[in-house]
Design a protein around this motif. Structure first.
Motif, PDB file in Angstrom:
ATOM      1  N   THR A   1      -4.161   5.679  -7.496  1.00  0.00           N
ATOM      2  CA  THR A   1      -5.219   4.650  -7.507  1.00  0.00           C
ATOM      3  C   THR A   1      -4.741   3.362  -8.155  1.00  0.00           C
ATOM      4  O   THR A   1      -5.427   2.358  -8.100  1.00  0.00           O
ATOM      5  CB  THR A   1      -6.472   5.157  -8.220  1.00  0.00           C
TER       6      THR A   1
ATOM      7  N   GLN B   1      -1.217  -0.260  -4.197  1.00  0.00           N
ATOM      8  CA  GLN B   1      -1.781  -1.195  -3.227  1.00  0.00           C
ATOM      9  C   GLN B   1      -2.534  -0.507  -2.102  1.00  0.00           C
ATOM     10  O   GLN B   1      -3.528  -1.026  -1.628  1.00  0.00           O
ATOM     11  CB  GLN B   1      -0.693  -2.110  -2.668  1.00  0.00           C
ATOM     12  N   HIS B   2      -2.097   0.680  -1.678  1.00  0.00           N
ATOM     13  CA  HIS B   2      -2.760   1.257  -0.510  1.00  0.00           C
ATOM     14  C   HIS B   2      -4.161   1.753  -0.849  1.00  0.00           C
ATOM     15  O   HIS B   2      -4.940   2.030   0.051  1.00  0.00           O
ATOM     16  CB  HIS B   2      -1.902   2.345   0.150  1.00  0.00           C
ATOM     17  N   ILE B   3      -4.478   1.852  -2.136  1.00  0.00           N
ATOM     18  CA  ILE B   3      -5.840   2.216  -2.518  1.00  0.00           C
ATOM     19  C   ILE B   3      -6.553   1.050  -3.210  1.00  0.00           C
ATOM     20  O   ILE B   3      -7.623   0.630  -2.814  1.00  0.00           O
ATOM     21  CB  ILE B   3      -5.818   3.459  -3.433  1.00  0.00           C
ATOM     22  N   ARG B   4      -5.912   0.489  -4.239  1.00  0.00           N
ATOM     23  CA  ARG B   4      -6.612  -0.524  -5.040  1.00  0.00           C
ATOM     24  C   ARG B   4      -6.532  -1.911  -4.407  1.00  0.00           C
ATOM     25  O   ARG B   4      -7.169  -2.834  -4.872  1.00  0.00           O
ATOM     26  CB  ARG B   4      -6.033  -0.508  -6.457  1.00  0.00           C
ATOM     27  N   ARG B   5      -5.710  -2.078  -3.387  1.00  0.00           N
ATOM     28  CA  ARG B   5      -5.565  -3.345  -2.670  1.00  0.00           C
ATOM     29  C   ARG B   5      -5.408  -4.517  -3.637  1.00  0.00           C
ATOM     30  O   ARG B   5      -4.471  -4.497  -4.423  1.00  0.00           O
ATOM     31  CB  ARG B   5      -6.712  -3.507  -1.670  1.00  0.00           C
ATOM     32  N   GLU B   6      -6.284  -5.519  -3.604  1.00  0.00           N
ATOM     33  CA  GLU B   6      -6.015  -6.710  -4.411  1.00  0.00           C
ATOM     34  C   GLU B   6      -6.084  -6.447  -5.910  1.00  0.00           C
ATOM     35  O   GLU B   6      -5.679  -7.280  -6.709  1.00  0.00           O
ATOM     36  CB  GLU B   6      -6.925  -7.881  -4.012  1.00  0.00           C
ATOM     37  N   LYS B   7      -6.589  -5.271  -6.323  1.00  0.00           N
ATOM     38  CA  LYS B   7      -6.623  -4.965  -7.756  1.00  0.00           C
ATOM     39  C   LYS B   7      -5.466  -4.054  -8.173  1.00  0.00           C
ATOM     40  O   LYS B   7      -5.437  -3.528  -9.288  1.00  0.00           O
ATOM     41  CB  LYS B   7      -7.943  -4.291  -8.110  1.00  0.00           C
ATOM     42  N   ALA B   8      -4.508  -3.852  -7.303  1.00  0.00           N
ATOM     43  CA  ALA B   8      -3.392  -2.949  -7.596  1.00  0.00           C
ATOM     44  C   ALA B   8      -2.530  -3.496  -8.731  1.00  0.00           C
ATOM     45  O   ALA B   8      -2.520  -4.693  -8.999  1.00  0.00           O
ATOM     46  CB  ALA B   8      -2.536  -2.767  -6.339  1.00  0.00           C
TER      47      ALA B   8
ATOM     48  N   ASN C   1       2.298  -5.001  -5.768  1.00  0.00           N
ATOM     49  CA  ASN C   1       2.200  -4.862  -4.311  1.00  0.00           C
ATOM     50  C   ASN C   1       3.316  -3.985  -3.758  1.00  0.00           C
ATOM     51  O   ASN C   1       3.447  -3.825  -2.558  1.00  0.00           O
ATOM     52  CB  ASN C   1       2.215  -6.249  -3.639  1.00  0.00           C
ATOM     53  N   ILE C   2       4.127  -3.395  -4.630  1.00  0.00           N
ATOM     54  CA  ILE C   2       5.292  -2.647  -4.150  1.00  0.00           C
ATOM     55  C   ILE C   2       4.843  -1.442  -3.339  1.00  0.00           C
ATOM     56  O   ILE C   2       3.849  -0.786  -3.651  1.00  0.00           O
ATOM     57  CB  ILE C   2       6.224  -2.214  -5.302  1.00  0.00           C
ATOM     58  N   CYS C   3       5.572  -1.172  -2.260  1.00  0.00           N
ATOM     59  CA  CYS C   3       5.282  -0.013  -1.415  1.00  0.00           C
ATOM     60  C   CYS C   3       6.589   0.759  -1.282  1.00  0.00           C
ATOM     61  O   CYS C   3       6.880   1.631  -2.092  1.00  0.00           O
ATOM     62  CB  CYS C   3       4.736  -0.499  -0.072  1.00  0.00           C
TER      63      CYS C   3
ATOM     64  N   PRO D   1      -3.588  -7.665   0.740  1.00  0.00           N
ATOM     65  CA  PRO D   1      -4.403  -8.176  -0.365  1.00  0.00           C
ATOM     66  C   PRO D   1      -3.700  -8.090  -1.717  1.00  0.00           C
ATOM     67  O   PRO D   1      -3.847  -8.992  -2.553  1.00  0.00           O
ATOM     68  CB  PRO D   1      -5.652  -7.287  -0.335  1.00  0.00           C
ATOM     69  N   ALA D   2      -2.905  -7.047  -1.924  1.00  0.00           N
ATOM     70  CA  ALA D   2      -2.189  -6.925  -3.196  1.00  0.00           C
ATOM     71  C   ALA D   2      -1.202  -8.080  -3.366  1.00  0.00           C
ATOM     72  O   ALA D   2      -1.065  -8.643  -4.451  1.00  0.00           O
ATOM     73  CB  ALA D   2      -1.456  -5.584  -3.274  1.00  0.00           C
TER      74      ALA D   2
END
Lengths: 453, 123, 538
Positions: free
Chosen positions: A314, A317-324, A327-329, C206-207
């Motif tokens: 959580t 980025q794949h869950i919290r998006r802009e609140k992550a 942004n690393i994946c 968005p991130a």
């Protein structure tokens, strides 16, 4: 084409099943004026394996590879011997051609490796926990600064004499996030600059970032800086660009660092002209939920068997998006595997031996080079496997070039690293690992002597 | 003691000027296994509708909005060790925080239990 | 006859029961080729001191005085294994992984295609693998040439003016593009505040926008799964820095209005970022530069076949429009007037890169990925890459049309899909979910598709076969999917506990997240980890 299994018969049968007249019927949503009618122009057509290999080998031959010259370059990328086992294992298709382990039931191989890797990194760093890797040391360094900001809710960081690429990478990000960075650049001297760093710490400081050993190879007094940082409520971030040093030096975590990041390239990964490399990231356990990147954790399956999963997702980025938290994946999974295999072959004891050998080689080289007229070892007596020399009255960049004409890769010039610092121009940074022989040192010393004469 | 509900699936149980806030049983069921609850800081002031807490499940993170304005006076520290309390007893032992209401009239816009039930059926 | 069958070997089993009991235990815990493997920390023998998988000369004890006070008292507490043990440990672990080399890996949006082995061989040439990023420039002209040639391919395939080569992966490329956009806007004194992102976007979008200091707002989608152009136009204004659009989008559809979107955003003073994660669907068929895109990252590990390696490394070069080119990050390769290639590493000097937004990472990018991607491009050529996109799209449509009668396909009527086919659990009975189909696929010997993404479709299943699957392979996959859909519809409860045949059953992820165990710790007591000797004591 050798990578495409469909035959024309297959294609026709499939189009018929789909109910499409031709392949372009499937591109019907592309506006006609944007749909290319022929292969993109100005590019070659397909080629055989043999032809491609020939082309690429020609390009490779235009480079002077480290194996073909006495080699003394470091500055954040070190040449170490990598056991043959490492490259053999990472080429197994089950590791090489797997994806991020999102389906843990059929990815326990990758997941267990990550769990072992996290444990290895945490123990080397002296931190409670470590993550499953970042892109490289420089990006891990910025992520650590951002993380310290989230923890302390402050927006200022003090950077000691760390790798200038790490500084400029952080400056790029800070310019957009609005964080304030105070950079205490290195001096071409024996002083590791602890007091200059400490003087910049105030009660708005989120993080103090110190490289260990630093960009000139000096080993700073981390505990002293940790105390000063903690006294102001700031976190200490230690940056390790040469993890082999930790075979000899006390771990940053045990000296008070709250977050430890590093470049793991030295172990298992190789030079690769700067990438892909391996970002290492360790921290105190209480900061786990503020960590960037993937974390692998232990659990059990429905039968109660131990197994591993990606966890605390959580944050990501794949869950919290802009609140992550980041942004690393994609990270550096395969490089983490390579690092981990190399560490498994070495163990703590082997790492210690490797470090001792590196240090001894560097001492030999420093003694030999320091005896040359016009060469001064800047941080004499205070380095691990890398030290700076001052070439009195010379532009080290020119000297480095002159050495390559003698087929010697003789060090990284400070002018390359600090182009806007004329006061550093006489500096040449010399790394000496276990791969450097006595003959290599003689060769470099002889060449330097002649160049400076 | 009166219980009110919000359309974002929080509940608040009010006695005098103190409210206890949590997420509803419906919300915990939708989220699945709760793995972590990020609690607000005691002493901080919030306005109605502010995001004050985050409830994590394995694959989701959901913001919790305070139904009323006020000051947080206490948080449920049991959740630090046992986040599953929210699953087991969302509207009891799984409460999140206590708040001193700064404007009791804000309660007027909230739903009572029956209204919330009707609201759930409409979803 | 006394020499007949002296050894006693008999193939038949006689009267014994030929079936082992289902859960028959073995003394080892392994079951034939299903091998369990302990952690390296547990493999370490009690008297492991002195064991090492690397041979060294005698250990020197020289120590420079300045660092003696920082020397560690005890060695790092990590076990070593000898080489045969090491090889066996990792080989046994590898067998618990699924991989493209074993079968289809149809993760939508992830593009798991075959990784050609020529790429691996080329990347390992010492002239590429064993060179240092800071070698004097004359000694690495071939490396710069690789970067230059790869950049040329990328610019021509996209019809864009420039390319930033240093981003380390797709998300890092997104950041590069957004920072270039922000730098360009700031240069005209108009930084703006908001980036618009469709709901169907990858979480990295968005991130990334937030990481770069922007606010993020959603763009609604139309009923047919595409960006709602009218809603987008209505939101555009002086506060909007730009949009991030994935094309083809994560529903597997081409954004028909892409050019109109770009025109509208540009007219409102904003810039257009395209997430190029799905470029593999259109490479050689459509050039994003023709659609008004200002910046787009390209995942070399997707479109250009560099291996995923269990989660990286990636590489995310970003192509840029003429408007953004001056703001590209350093370093980059440029040819000087003598025809030599130089790495531009400084932006201070006006003749270099005065408007560059700066450096994103140490050194020059993912060279090891560049060599692999260039090798792949040269192999396919311009004609082969076009065929790559066509076959990828053909394969996806074949799956879509072969399954739409047994699984809900929300956009099946919206026209052909591109490189991936989207399904949902809408047609499944109450209690049967996307997760059950995915876990059932594991028992069928396939890697599951992407599940529960994109978020705009409830119970999404996103299937991306890629061009490197044969028709026979697709038919096997389709057959398994049809069987699973039918079992789910028949209420087959065994799916709820799938997988049954994998190395592990469903994992307790809640337990992992509630009390995270992120590193190995020795169990307490005598069974615990043996103490390590003092440094130098062996």
């Amino acid at each position: 084409m050798r990578y495409l299994p469909l035959t024309q018969t297959d294609r026709s049968a499939m189009l018929a099943k789909i109910g499409a007249d031709d392949i372009d019927a499937l591109f019907a949503d592309v506006p006609a004026e944007a749909l290319l009618k022929a292969p993109v122009s100005g590019l070659p057509m397909h080629a055989s394996e043999m032809a491609v290999e020939r082309h690429m080998k020609k390009l490779a031959a235009q480079n002077l590879s480290a194996a073909d010259a006495p080699f003394f370059l470091g500055a954040g990328a070190y040449r170490h011997h990598i056991p043959a086992t490492v490259d053999h294992i990472i080429q197994r298709g089950e590791f090489l051609t797997a994806y991020t382990p999102y389906q843990p039931e059929i990815a326990q191989g990758t997941l267990q490796v990550l769990f072992e890797f996290q444990t290895q990194v945490a123990r080397m760093f002296g931190t409670d926990i470590a993550n499953a890797s970042m892109y490289d040391g420089s990006t891990a360094c910025w992520e650590a600064i951002a993380m310290a900001g989230r923890i302390t809710r402050r927006e200022r960081a003090v950077l000691g004499p760390i790798h200038p690429h790490y500084v400029s990478s952080a400056e790029t990000m800070a310019r957009f996030t609005g964080d304030e960075l105070v950079s205490v650049g290195p001096q071409l001297s024996a002083d590791a600059g602890e007091d200059a760093v400490i003087a910049e710490i105030d009660d708005k400081t989120a993080a103090v970032v110190v490289q260990y050993p630093d960009i000139l190879g000096r080993v700073p007094d981390l505990a002293k800086i940790a105390d000063a940082a903690h006294a102001k409520g700031a976190l200490l971030i230690a940056v390790v660009t040469e993890p082999v040093a930790l075979g000899l030096l006390e771990s940053p975590g045990s000296l008070g660092a709250d977050i430890v990041v590093g470049e793991g390239q030295s172990l298992g990964v190789g030079l690769n002209f700067g990438g892909p490399y391996l970002g290492l990231f360790g921290a105190r356990e209480k900061f786990a939920r503020q960590m960037p990147g993937r974390l692998c954790g232990e659990t059990v399956d429905a039968d109660g068997k131990r197994g591993f999963v990606l966890t605390l997702s959580t944050r990501e980025q794949h869950i919290r998006r802009e609140k992550a938290t980041s942004n690393i994946c994609t990270n550096s999974g395969l490089c983490a595997l390579a690092f981990s295999i190399h560490m498994t072959l070495l163990g703590g004891e082997g790492l210690g031996r490797l470090a001792r050998i590196n240090h001894a080689r560097a001492l030999t080289a420093a003694e030999r080079l320091g005896a040359i007229p016009g060469v001064e070892v800047v941080n004499e007596g205070n380095f691990f496997n890398e030290f700076a020399v001052r070439l009195a009255g010379k532009d080290a960049r020119e000297v480095a070039y002159a050495l390559t004409r003698r087929q010697i890769l003789g060090g990284v010039s400070m002018g390359r690293l600090f182009p806007d610092r004329p006061d550093m121009a006489e500096g040449l940074l010399i790394a000496v690992t276990e791969t450097v022989s006595d003959e290599d040192i003689d060769y470099l010393a002889g060449a330097l002597e002649e160049e400076l004469a | 003691m009166t219980i009110y509900f919000t359309e974002d699936h929080e509940w608040i149980s009010v006695e005098g000027s103190t409210g206890i806030v949590g997420i509803t049983d419906h919300a915990q069921e939708q989220l699945g296994d709760i793995t972590f609850v990020e609690l607000p800081e005691v002493g901080s002031d919030y306005g109605k509708g502010d995001s004050v807490s985050v409830v994590d499940s394995v694959k989701a993170a959901s913001d919790v909005y305070t139904p009323v304005s006020g000051t947080v006076t206490e948080v449920n520290t049991d959740l630090e060790e046992q986040p599953e309390l929210v699953n087991n007893d969302a509207e009891g032992e799984g409460w999140l925080f206590k708040v001193t209401l700064s404007d009791k009239s804000e309660l007027e816009g909230l739903m009572d239990e029956d209204a919330y039930k009707t609201f759930l059926e409409s979803l | 006859m006394n020499t007949i069958n002296r050894s006693g070997w008999k193939p038949e089993m006689g009267e014994v029961d030929v079936h082992a009991p289902e859960d028959a235990p073995t003394a080892s815990g392994d079951r034939a080729l299903n091998l369990e493997e302990p952690l390296i920390f547990e493999l370490r023998a009690a008297d492991g001191a002195g064991k090492c998988g690397v041979d060294f000369d005698d250990m020197p004890d020289a120590m420079s005085p300045g660092i003696a006070k920082f020397a560690r008292k005890k060695q790092v507490e990590l076990p070593a294994l000898a080489e045969p043990e090491t090889v066996r440990h990792y080989t046994r672990l590898s067998r618990q992984n699924y991989a493209i080399d074993l079968g289809p890996f149809p993760l939508g949006s992830c593009t798991m295609k075959h990784n050609p082995r020529l790429n691996e061989a080329v990347a390992r040439l010492p002239g590429f693998a064993d060179i240092h990023p800071l070698q004097p420039m004359d000694t690495v002209q071939g490396a710069y040439a690789v970067i230059e040639q790869l950049a040329d391919w990328l610019m021509k395939l996209t019809n864009m003016s420039a390319v930033a080569m240093s981003p380390k992966a797709g998300a890092h490329g997104e950041l590069c593009g957004i920072l270039a956009m922000r730098a360009a806007l700031e240069a005209r004194g108009d930084a703006r505040e908001v980036i618009l992102v469709p709901e169907s976007a990858h979480g990295t979008n968005p991130a990334t926008a937030a990481f770069a200091g922007y606010g993020v707002e959603n763009i609604p989608a139309t009923k047919d799964g595409r960006v709602d152009l009218e809603a987008l136009k209505a939101r555009l204004g002086p506060d909007v820095a730009g949009v991030m659009i994935t094309n083809p989008n994560t529903c597997g559809l081409f954004e028909r209005d892409m050019k109109a979107i770009s025109d509208a955003v540009h007219a409102a003073g904003g810039l257009v970022y395209c997430d190029g994660a799905n470029f593999n669907a259109i490479v050689g068929k459509v050039r994003p530069g023709d659609l008004g895109v200002d910046a787009m990252h390209i995942n070399l590990h997707k479109t250009f076949s560099t291996p995923h390696g269990g989660g990286g490394p990636g590489s995310g070069p970003v192509v840029l429009s003429a408007a953004l080119a001056p703001f590209a990050p350093i370093p980059f390769v440029r040819r000087d007037d003598k025809g030599r290639l130089r790495m531009v590493e400084e932006r201070q000097r006006p003749d270099q890169a005065p408007q560059s937004f700066g450096r994103m990472a140490a050194f020059h990018g993912q060279m090891g990925m560049f060599t692999r991607a260039l090798t792949y491009m040269l192999s396919h050529g311009a004609d082969g890459l076009r065929q790559v996109a066509e076959d990828a799209v053909l394969n996806a449509n074949y799956i879509l049309r072969s399954l739409e009668d047994v699984l809900d396909a929300p956009y099946a009527d919206a026209g052909p899909c591109m490189h991936e086919a989207l399904f949902s659990d809408d047609d499944l009975p109450e209690g049967m979910t996307t997760l059950d189909i995915a876990k059932g696929l594991i028992d069928e010997g396939f890697h599951p598709m992407t599940v529960y993404f994109p978020l705009v479709v409830h119970g999404a299943m996103l299937v991306e076969p890629t061009e490197t699957e044969s028709k026979a392979g697709l038919d096997r996959f389709i057959n398994s999917m049809r069987s699973l859909a039918e079992r789910a519809k028949a209420g087959d409860q065994s799916l709820k506990s799938a997988p049954h045949f994998a190395p592990r059953r469903r994992m307790d992820e809640a337990r992992a997240a509630r009390k995270p165990v992120l590193t190995w710790k020795a169990p307490p007591g005598p069974a615990g980890e043996p103490a390590l000797c003092e440094l130098g004591g062996s």
